[in-house]
Design a protein around this motif. Structure first.
Motif, short mmCIF file in Angstrom:
data_model
loop_
_atom_site.label_atom_id
_atom_site.label_comp_id
_atom_site.label_asym_id
_atom_site.label_seq_id
_atom_site.Cartn_x
_atom_site.Cartn_y
_atom_site.Cartn_z
N ARG A 66 -10.18 -62.63 2.35
CA ARG A 66 -9.81 -63.27 1.09
C ARG A 66 -8.29 -63.38 0.92
O ARG A 66 -7.77 -63.29 -0.18
N ALA A 67 -7.58 -63.61 2.01
CA ALA A 67 -6.12 -63.66 1.96
C ALA A 67 -5.63 -64.85 1.14
O ALA A 67 -4.72 -64.72 0.33
N GLN A 68 -6.23 -66.02 1.36
CA GLN A 68 -5.75 -67.20 0.67
C GLN A 68 -5.97 -67.09 -0.84
O GLN A 68 -5.11 -67.47 -1.62
N GLU A 69 -7.12 -66.54 -1.26
CA GLU A 69 -7.37 -66.39 -2.69
C GLU A 69 -6.38 -65.40 -3.31
O GLU A 69 -5.91 -65.60 -4.43
N ARG A 70 -6.08 -64.33 -2.58
CA ARG A 70 -5.13 -63.33 -3.08
C ARG A 70 -3.73 -63.92 -3.18
O ARG A 70 -2.98 -63.63 -4.12
N MET A 71 -3.37 -64.79 -2.22
CA MET A 71 -2.05 -65.43 -2.28
C MET A 71 -1.95 -66.37 -3.47
O MET A 71 -0.95 -66.38 -4.18
N VAL A 72 -3.00 -67.17 -3.68
CA VAL A 72 -2.99 -68.11 -4.80
C VAL A 72 -2.95 -67.34 -6.12
O VAL A 72 -2.24 -67.73 -7.05
N ALA A 73 -3.69 -66.22 -6.20
CA ALA A 73 -3.67 -65.42 -7.43
C ALA A 73 -2.29 -64.79 -7.66
O ALA A 73 -1.80 -64.74 -8.79
N ALA A 74 -1.64 -64.34 -6.59
CA ALA A 74 -0.31 -63.75 -6.73
C ALA A 74 0.71 -64.80 -7.15
O ALA A 74 1.60 -64.52 -7.96
N GLU B 290 1.23 -65.51 -10.95
CA GLU B 290 1.97 -64.58 -11.80
C GLU B 290 3.44 -64.99 -11.90
O GLU B 290 4.05 -65.37 -10.91
N PRO B 291 4.02 -64.90 -13.09
CA PRO B 291 5.42 -65.31 -13.26
C PRO B 291 6.40 -64.50 -12.41
O PRO B 291 7.39 -65.03 -11.92
N TYR B 292 6.14 -63.22 -12.23
CA TYR B 292 7.03 -62.38 -11.42
C TYR B 292 7.15 -62.93 -10.01
O TYR B 292 8.25 -63.00 -9.45
N TRP B 293 6.03 -63.30 -9.42
CA TRP B 293 6.05 -63.85 -8.06
C TRP B 293 6.72 -65.21 -8.03
O TRP B 293 7.41 -65.55 -7.08
N VAL C 6 7.37 -61.27 0.73
CA VAL C 6 6.76 -61.44 -0.59
C VAL C 6 5.28 -61.75 -0.46
O VAL C 6 4.44 -61.16 -1.14
N PHE C 7 4.93 -62.67 0.43
CA PHE C 7 3.53 -63.03 0.60
C PHE C 7 2.72 -61.91 1.24
O PHE C 7 1.57 -61.68 0.88
N LEU C 8 3.33 -61.20 2.18
CA LEU C 8 2.62 -60.10 2.81
C LEU C 8 2.34 -58.98 1.81
O LEU C 8 1.27 -58.38 1.82
N ALA C 9 3.29 -58.73 0.92
CA ALA C 9 3.07 -57.71 -0.11
C ALA C 9 2.00 -58.15 -1.09
O ALA C 9 1.29 -57.31 -1.65
N ALA C 10 1.86 -59.45 -1.31
CA ALA C 10 0.84 -59.94 -2.23
C ALA C 10 -0.56 -59.83 -1.65
O ALA C 10 -1.53 -59.65 -2.38
N VAL C 11 -0.67 -59.95 -0.34
CA VAL C 11 -1.99 -60.02 0.29
C VAL C 11 -2.44 -58.66 0.80
O VAL C 11 -3.59 -58.28 0.66
N ALA D 176 -2.24 -75.12 0.61
CA ALA D 176 -2.27 -74.38 1.87
C ALA D 176 -1.11 -73.39 1.87
O ALA D 176 -0.11 -73.60 2.56
N PRO D 177 -1.20 -72.32 1.08
CA PRO D 177 -0.05 -71.41 0.97
C PRO D 177 0.26 -70.68 2.27
O PRO D 177 1.40 -70.26 2.47
#
Length: 175
Positions: free
Chosen positions: A42-50, A53-56, A124-129, A24-25
């Protein structure tokens, strides 16, 4: 945990299909930003995908350390002060006072770093989504002020202990 799998920092148990934990990110975000991110498709999928990534992961790790290290140092300093006070050396009181002063300083840093870490985590999460990096954030100064007052009270108590030790030393010299 942040480096291994940041999506599992918060999770829930879903018992509809066999009681398994599910990430539950969104629960890591503040309520204001969680509402914005939840409205994005698709916010949750985009967060999990971000978060994969090692950078995140490194960014989240740094943010979590900004939040956790002052807390760890505060309790370490209090423990060291108690250990120094229980020691049988001649200057044990001054060694304990020095560690208590470090703990009070860590309390001040903790009061300021906790809200900053939450703001950075939300960013960070807002930029990912979303594609927008700008957002407004409400900072509760009452909570920060309460923590700063508590750290200031601890600092004043430590100062009083140090003054008492100095007075005891002066009295010992006179006698």
């Amino acid at each position: 945990m942040t480096m291994v799998s940041p999506k599992w920092l918060s999770f829930y148990i879903d018992c509809e299909d066999g009681c398994r934990p599910k990430p539950a990110p969104l629960d890591q975000l503040s309520p204001e930003v969680r509402h914005i991110v939840a409205s994005v498709p698709r916010a949750q999928e985009r967060m999990v995908a971000a978060m994969a990534e090692p950078y995140w992961r490194w960014r989240l790790f740094g943010i979590k350390m900004l939040d956790a290290l002052p807390f760890v140092f505060l309790f370490f300093s209090v423990g060291m002060a108690l250990w120094r006070f229980s020691d049988r050396q001649e200057h044990r009181d001054w060694n304990g006072i020095a560690w208590l002063q470090r703990a009070a300083g860590a309390g001040v840093v903790l009061a300021l770093s906790a809200p900053l870490a939450q703001i950075l985590c939300d960013a960070v999460f807002l930029a990912a989504v979303t594609d927008t990096g700008a957002f407004s954030y409400t900072i509760e100064l009452t909570e920060i002020a309460n923590h700063l007052l508590f750290a200031g009270a601890a600092w004043a108590a430590i100062w009083a202990l140090a003054a008492g030790l100095r007075a005891r030393g002066d009295l010992a010299e006179i006698v």
